[in-house]
Design a protein around this motif. Structure first.
Motif: not given
Length: 287
Positions: A180, A184, A190, A193
């Motif tokens: 994650e 990023t 978001r 992800t």
């Protein structure tokens, strides 16, 4: 010059098995499954065979039974889908955050497991009925959550939530947060992800939780009969139809309806298991 004697290779010691051999354990497994699962199901099938095809068709396709199918499977599907969404949220909060009272919240998730289903139905009725703690404020607004199909869905959501949470929670704990963080750092949003890193890893667990919650909801009886109202053609579930036929000594009719539920549930579980297998293979190929 004398040749030195060559030492014989040491024999590898085969570790003793803790459990008996494969043949014995497999035989015991088949015997146990036959005793607990196959023999009762075969009795269900053989009892149904006492009916002729016309009698069987009339028993399983009467308007009242068909209405119970629609309510049972429809409410179970809605409840399982709701539990997939909110079960994932609950599991996410329990895994990713630390807060005061986390142990209590974690224990409350298992409450539907330990609580007798009849007690759950009475509690929900006391809350949502027209004179209940919550229902007395909702009913003047035209919102009735008890003694109709809405109550059935709420009861099935209550008893099915732990299956999704406890299935997804360990998978979330094992997911690598570094992936994650890398997503990023590469500029992923978001949503990207979650959809491309997190969701593929937890999708098989979500499908498993959905299948377990759905299967539990189909056969639920105790928590539903108190809040459903049990009105024929409106809020009568299929397990109640089966109980009613048994009370009328119509054993063949009861087993016929139960056989239909068994076949439909088994086919749905096969489809879900096939989807799980496909998802695992796809995740393995992509990795």
């Amino acid at each position: 010059m004398t040749a030195l004697p060559i030492a014989a290779p040491a024999k590898r010691r085969v570790p003793a098995r803790v459990l008996p051999g494969f043949n014995l354990t497999l035989g015991f497994t088949i015997f146990y499954l036959s005793l607990i699962v196959l023999i009762p199901l075969s009795a269900l099938v053989f009892k149904t065979f006492t009916l002729s095809w016309d009698q069987f068709w009339v028993a399983v396709t009467s308007p009242r039974v068909m209405a119970s199918y629609r309510l049972t499977f429809g409410a179970s599907l809605i409840a399982a889908l709701v539990n997939v969404v909110f079960g994932l949220l609950v599991a996410w909060v329990l895994v990713r955050y630390e807060f005061f009272g986390k142990k209590i919240v974690d224990a409350l998730v298992d409450l539907p497991f330990a609580l007798p289903t009849a007690v759950a139905g009475i509690s929900l009725t006391a809350l949502l009925a027209g004179n209940g703690w919550i229902g007395q404020f909702l009913e003047p607004l035209g919102i009735q959550l008890a003694f109709n199909p809405n109550g059935v869905v709420i009861a099935l959501i209550f008893i099915g939530l732990p299956f999704v949470v406890r299935t997804v929670q360990p998978v979330l704990e094992d997911t690598e947060k570094e992936l994650e963080e890398a997503a990023t750092c590469l500029g992923a949003t978001r949503w990207q992800t979650f959809s491309r890193v997190i969701f593929p890893a937890i999708a098989p667990a979500l499908l498993t939780g959905f299948a377990m919650a759905f299967a539990r909801a189909i056969g639920e009886y105790g928590s539903v009969i108190f809040i459903a109202g049990n009105m024929p053609m409106v809020s009568e579930i299929t397990p109640l139809i089966i109980i009613g036929k048994l009370e009328q000594y119509d054993y063949a009719g009861a087993t016929a309806v139960a056989l239909v539920m068994l076949v439909i549930s088994f086919m749905l579980l096969l489809v879900i298991n096939a989807l799980q297998t496909w998802q695992r293979r796809r995740s393995g190929a992509s990795s």
